[in-house]
Scaffold this motif. Structure first.
Motif, short mmCIF file in Angstrom:
data_model
loop_
_atom_site.label_atom_id
_atom_site.label_comp_id
_atom_site.label_asym_id
_atom_site.label_seq_id
_atom_site.Cartn_x
_atom_site.Cartn_y
_atom_site.Cartn_z
N MET A 98 0.84 -1.18 0.00
CA MET A 98 0.00 0.00 0.00
C MET A 98 0.89 1.25 0.00
O MET A 98 1.85 1.34 0.75
N GLU A 141 9.96 -0.96 10.68
CA GLU A 141 9.07 -1.91 11.37
C GLU A 141 7.63 -1.38 11.40
O GLU A 141 6.69 -2.11 11.08
N ARG A 169 6.06 -1.50 7.90
CA ARG A 169 5.75 -2.88 7.47
C ARG A 169 4.51 -3.41 8.18
O ARG A 169 3.71 -4.11 7.58
N GLN A 170 4.36 -3.06 9.45
CA GLN A 170 3.17 -3.47 10.19
C GLN A 170 1.90 -2.92 9.56
O GLN A 170 0.84 -3.53 9.67
N ARG A 171 2.01 -1.80 8.90
CA ARG A 171 0.86 -1.17 8.24
C ARG A 171 0.68 -1.64 6.80
O ARG A 171 -0.21 -1.17 6.10
N GLY A 172 1.57 -2.49 6.32
CA GLY A 172 1.46 -2.99 4.95
C GLY A 172 1.89 -1.98 3.90
O GLY A 172 1.47 -2.04 2.75
N ILE A 173 2.77 -1.05 4.30
CA ILE A 173 3.24 -0.02 3.38
C ILE A 173 4.21 -0.64 2.38
O ILE A 173 5.02 -1.51 2.71
N ASP A 174 4.15 -0.18 1.16
CA ASP A 174 4.98 -0.65 0.06
C ASP A 174 6.47 -0.55 0.40
O ASP A 174 6.91 0.45 0.96
N GLU A 175 7.22 -1.57 0.03
CA GLU A 175 8.66 -1.62 0.32
C GLU A 175 9.44 -0.47 -0.36
O GLU A 175 10.47 -0.04 0.15
#
Length: 185
Positions: free
Chosen positions: A1, A72, A75-81
């Motif tokens: 996301m 961290e 990533r926990q929020r599903g943010i795009d790499e």
């Protein structure tokens, strides 16, 4: 996301209550948006702005884990790499080994520290503004290592070198970018 600038702002505000950090995030977001438009990345301007807003997500609460904790949290929020790499890269060779690769990451690396220095110079001016600031005003204060000592000249210079820009070009562009920000007083 990939968050919109508005979503990035809401996320930043969850972890940053202080006006200083929020204002800095807004300024850097606006500066990155300006650079996106100037450098031909207009279609990615929202992404650049979101990166600028989120780059110090962890700093207020976890300064000793800066650029690590934010990875961290994102990533926990599903943010795009891609966004995670971008925000973390501004801590390259300082707190993390995430190297700025994309032009936007290099701009963030160079301009983040520089916005602080330019902001400090503005406060010393009679106008207290960037609206009438010139490169020579910044360069004069830039040479004084005690002035705005928290703004790393080494990082600014390394960032300019990454971009293959003369320091004066980086300063001029960043002054112009800051003029576009409503967060700059």
């Amino acid at each position: 996301m990939i968050p919109t600038p508005e979503e990035a702002w809401a996320l930043l505000c969850e972890y940053n209550q202080g006006e200083f950090h929020r204002r800095h995030a807004r300024i850097v977001g606006d500066v990155l948006r300006w650079y996106a438009l100037k450098l031909g990345y207009g279609a990615q301007a929202d992404f650049w702005e979101a990166v600028g807003i989120l780059h110090d997500l962890d700093f207020e609460q976890w300064p000793e884990q800066h650029c690590t904790k934010e990875q961290e949290l994102l990533r926990q929020r599903g943010i795009d790499e891609q966004l995670i790499h971008a925000v973390a890269s501004h801590g390259y060779a300082l707190t993390v080994d995430v190297e700025p690769v994309h032009e936007m990451e290099k701009v963030l690396y160079a301009a983040d520290e520089l916005t602080g220095l330019i902001g400090a110079v503005a406060l010393m001016r009679p106008s207290r503004s960037v609206s009438d600031m010139e490169v020579k005003s910044v360069k004069k204060k830039y040479k004084d290592k005690k002035f705005a000592a928290g703004c790393s000249r080494e990082v600014i210079e390394r960032g300019a070198a990454m971009l293959d820009w003369p320091l004066d070009t980086l300063i001029l562009n960043t002054i112009e970018a800051m003029r576009s920000s409503d967060a700059v007083e």
